[in-house]
Design a protein around this motif. Structure first.
Motif, PDB file in Angstrom:
ATOM      1  N   SER A 123      33.725  31.053  31.378  1.00  0.00           N
ATOM      2  CA  SER A 123      33.067  31.997  30.543  1.00  0.00           C
ATOM      3  C   SER A 123      33.736  33.386  30.653  1.00  0.00           C
ATOM      4  CB  SER A 123      31.717  32.170  30.698  1.00  0.00           C
ATOM      5  OG  SER A 123      31.348  32.942  31.983  1.00  0.00           O
ATOM      6  N   HIS A 124      34.734  33.702  31.486  1.00  0.00           N
ATOM      7  CA  HIS A 124      35.356  35.194  31.735  1.00  0.00           C
ATOM      8  C   HIS A 124      36.891  35.084  31.118  1.00  0.00           C
ATOM      9  CE1 HIS A 124      31.821  36.059  33.799  1.00  0.00           C
ATOM     10  NE2 HIS A 124      32.098  35.297  34.736  1.00  0.00           N
ATOM     11  N   LEU A 162      31.180  28.429  35.863  1.00  0.00           N
ATOM     12  CA  LEU A 162      30.870  29.799  35.491  1.00  0.00           C
ATOM     13  C   LEU A 162      32.199  30.768  35.503  1.00  0.00           C
ATOM     14  CD1 LEU A 162      28.671  30.283  38.779  1.00  0.00           C
ATOM     15  CD2 LEU A 162      27.919  30.555  36.541  1.00  0.00           C
ATOM     16  N   THR A 220      27.126  42.746  33.911  1.00  0.00           N
ATOM     17  CA  THR A 220      25.760  41.771  33.580  1.00  0.00           C
ATOM     18  C   THR A 220      25.669  40.888  34.835  1.00  0.00           C
ATOM     19  OG1 THR A 220      25.310  40.095  32.199  1.00  0.00           O
ATOM     20  CG2 THR A 220      27.753  40.238  32.918  1.00  0.00           C
ATOM     21  N   THR A 221      24.885  39.955  34.703  1.00  0.00           N
ATOM     22  CA  THR A 221      24.912  38.779  35.973  1.00  0.00           C
ATOM     23  C   THR A 221      25.111  37.314  35.354  1.00  0.00           C
ATOM     24  OG1 THR A 221      22.398  38.378  35.331  1.00  0.00           O
ATOM     25  CG2 THR A 221      22.986  40.220  36.913  1.00  0.00           C
ATOM     26  N   GLN A 222      25.248  36.499  36.236  1.00  0.00           N
ATOM     27  CA  GLN A 222      25.598  35.046  35.909  1.00  0.00           C
ATOM     28  C   GLN A 222      25.001  34.282  37.074  1.00  0.00           C
ATOM     29  OE1 GLN A 222      29.812  34.562  35.883  1.00  0.00           O
ATOM     30  NE2 GLN A 222      29.863  34.057  38.337  1.00  0.00           N
TER      31      GLN A 222
END
Length: 182
Positions: A28-29, A25, A165-167
């Motif tokens: 991705s940032h 997770l 956004t969401t993850q």
């Protein structure tokens, strides 16, 4: 017998989740940051994000109040400081699953530091139906922060470009703000 502080720290880390899942997770940032940034990761925990930053050639400095978590980070060769001795360094701030542990004025104080040109926050998505049943399992949670509130705070502290956004299938909110250079 364990101290009250030891019990609190254990229980507050009991629901962190799978290490590899968090690594995927967080990976991705990385695109928000460059090798020119020094990212201060508040509440760095076991250093997953700091490792990803290091592997991408981006300097990261972790800050955590838990001596066991700082020890884990140091054993990985990561740069980490005690929260009590934290000296504001860097130009970018990350706070993954931290703001929900703070009162609103503490969040505003943390995010309004003039040095931050970039801020990335991840917090439980209180608008997700399943989060309602899990949010308070972490006894150190103070309050949820809906994405609209975090977006507004980032705008108020001078971030010109803010996105949310969401993850994790909607379980987490991700809010990123950047101060445009003039």
């Amino acid at each position: 017998m364990k101290s009250h502080a030891d019990i609190f720290l254990h229980v507050s880390h009991a629901f962190e989740g799978d290490l590899e899942r968090r690594r995927n997770l967080y990976r991705s940032h990385l695109h928000y940051f460059t090798p020119d940034d020094t990212v201060v990761d508040i509440g760095c925990g076991d250093g997953i994000w700091l490792e990803l930053l290091r592997d991408a050639g981006i300097r990261g400095v972790g800050v955590d109040q838990d001596p066991a978590k700082r020890s884990i980070c140091k054993s990985k060769g990561l740069d980490v400081l005690d929260a009590a001795n934290f000296d504001m360094i860097g130009n970018a701030l990350t706070a993954f699953h931290l703001v929900e542990h703070l009162e609103p004025m503490q969040v505003i104080e943390l995010l309004s530091n003039w040095r931050w040109n970039k801020i990335l926050i991840i917090t439980p998505n209180i608008e997700h139906p399943s989060v309602h049943g899990t949010f308070w399992k972490d006894i150190s949670h103070v309050r949820p922060y809906p994405s609209c509130v975090l977006v507004e705070i980032l705008k108020e502290v001078g971030m010109n470009s803010v996105e949310a956004t969401t993850q994790a299938d909607g379980w987490d909110v991700v809010v990123y703000g950047e101060r445009s250079r003039k």
